[in-house]
Structures are given as structure tokens and as C-alpha cells.
Design a protein around this motif. Sequence first.
Motif, short mmCIF file in Angstrom:
data_model
loop_
_atom_site.label_atom_id
_atom_site.label_comp_id
_atom_site.label_asym_id
_atom_site.label_seq_id
_atom_site.Cartn_x
_atom_site.Cartn_y
_atom_site.Cartn_z
N PHE A 111 0.83 -1.21 0.00
CA PHE A 111 0.00 0.00 0.00
C PHE A 111 0.87 1.26 0.00
O PHE A 111 0.55 2.24 -0.67
CB PHE A 111 -0.95 0.01 1.19
CG PHE A 111 -2.01 -1.04 1.12
CD1 PHE A 111 -3.05 -0.95 0.21
CD2 PHE A 111 -1.97 -2.14 1.96
CE1 PHE A 111 -4.03 -1.92 0.13
CE2 PHE A 111 -2.95 -3.12 1.90
CZ PHE A 111 -3.98 -3.02 0.98
N GLY A 112 1.96 1.25 0.75
CA GLY A 112 2.87 2.40 0.79
C GLY A 112 3.52 2.65 -0.55
O GLY A 112 3.65 3.80 -1.00
N THR A 113 3.93 1.58 -1.24
CA THR A 113 4.56 1.72 -2.56
C THR A 113 3.58 2.33 -3.55
O THR A 113 3.92 3.25 -4.30
CB THR A 113 5.07 0.36 -3.06
OG1 THR A 113 6.02 -0.16 -2.12
CG2 THR A 113 5.73 0.49 -4.42
N GLU A 114 2.34 1.84 -3.53
CA GLU A 114 1.34 2.38 -4.46
C GLU A 114 1.00 3.84 -4.13
O GLU A 114 0.86 4.67 -5.02
CB GLU A 114 0.07 1.54 -4.45
CG GLU A 114 -0.93 2.00 -5.49
CD GLU A 114 -2.17 1.12 -5.60
OE1 GLU A 114 -3.15 1.62 -6.16
OE2 GLU A 114 -2.14 -0.04 -5.14
N ALA A 115 0.91 4.15 -2.84
CA ALA A 115 0.63 5.54 -2.44
C ALA A 115 1.77 6.45 -2.88
O ALA A 115 1.54 7.55 -3.40
CB ALA A 115 0.43 5.62 -0.93
#
Length: 184
Positions: A111-115
Motif C-alpha cells: 500500500f505504501g509503494t502504491e501511495a
Amino acid sequence: MMQGNRVRLRPIEREDLPRYVRWFADPEFRFLIATYQPFSLSDEERWFEQNSAAGELRAWAIDAQVDLEAPNPPERWMHVGSCGFHKIDWRNRSGEVGIAIGDRNYWGQGFGTEAMRLLLDWGFGTLNLNRIYLRVFADNPRAIRSYEKLGFLHEGRMRQDEFRDGKYRDTLLMALLREEWLEH
């Protein structure tokens, strides 16, 4: 609002502030970011008011898509963290970015990478930045891998930059240029 496959970035609302207080109360969460002490709700409210009033709020709430079958769209999303620009140098078109997934249930799931990918698109596209950089603790391999996956390159190491829990730790400086982002 910016939306990806499983993540959306939206403006931070006053209703989000109690979650930030809960996250900042977690010592393991604080160990991963540059904050060493918890914040009270009044601290968070002051931060929110100052940034909103200045019109310079470049922080985003990160919502993760959690239930595709939910009948009501708002129930499909869970506020799990935040990201944004801490400093922007408009003359040199450079900005420092930061991200934190506060809800432990969403750590290590991408989720952090996509954000961060959405934030980089916004920074290079909408804000017209040429260089985006960040600082990350050298003892946070999960975050370092995520940044490398997005194309960030190591630019330096600040040795014994922070004293935490009785010892010094290094901070890495990583950056990404617009041309590298477009080629990535």
C-alpha cells in the motif's frame, strides 16, 4: 483525490486526527519515522489548523481498499496512513517527500509503494517538480526496498544522524529525478 488500484490519496480531514494520535502513540511506528514522541489530539489539531490556514497543506491521507463487495463505497476504504511533501523549493523545482503507514495491519502489503507512486505522479506532473528526495533510516529495509522499487537512488548517508533508544542510527538520503521517473 488521486486513486490507484488499491489506494487513494485524499485531503486529510479533522475526523482523521484521532487515528494519527493512536498511530503516534505506537513506539514501533515512531521508530520508523522521524518522530520520537507521541502527539496529543490538541497537537494534531494545531498542526491541521496551521497547515489548512496557510493553504500549504500538501499532506494526503492514504486510504486502502479493503472491501470490494461493500454496498456503500465509503465502506470500501480504510484510512491507513499519510504522505506528502514536507518542503518544496519552487525555484529549484525540488521537494522532500514523506510517507507513513500507521495502521500495522497494512504494513508490508504494497500500500505504501502504491501511495508513493501516486504522490510521485502528482509531484512530477501537477507540481512540475524536477527532483523529489526523501530521508529514510538505514535500519528500515522494508521502506528502502519500496523506494528502490520506485526508482529512487541512494545519494548519501548521514552517519549517526539520530539518537534513538540509547544508540545512534544512520539516515539515508535518496532521490528521484523527473527523467528517471519517466523512464522507470
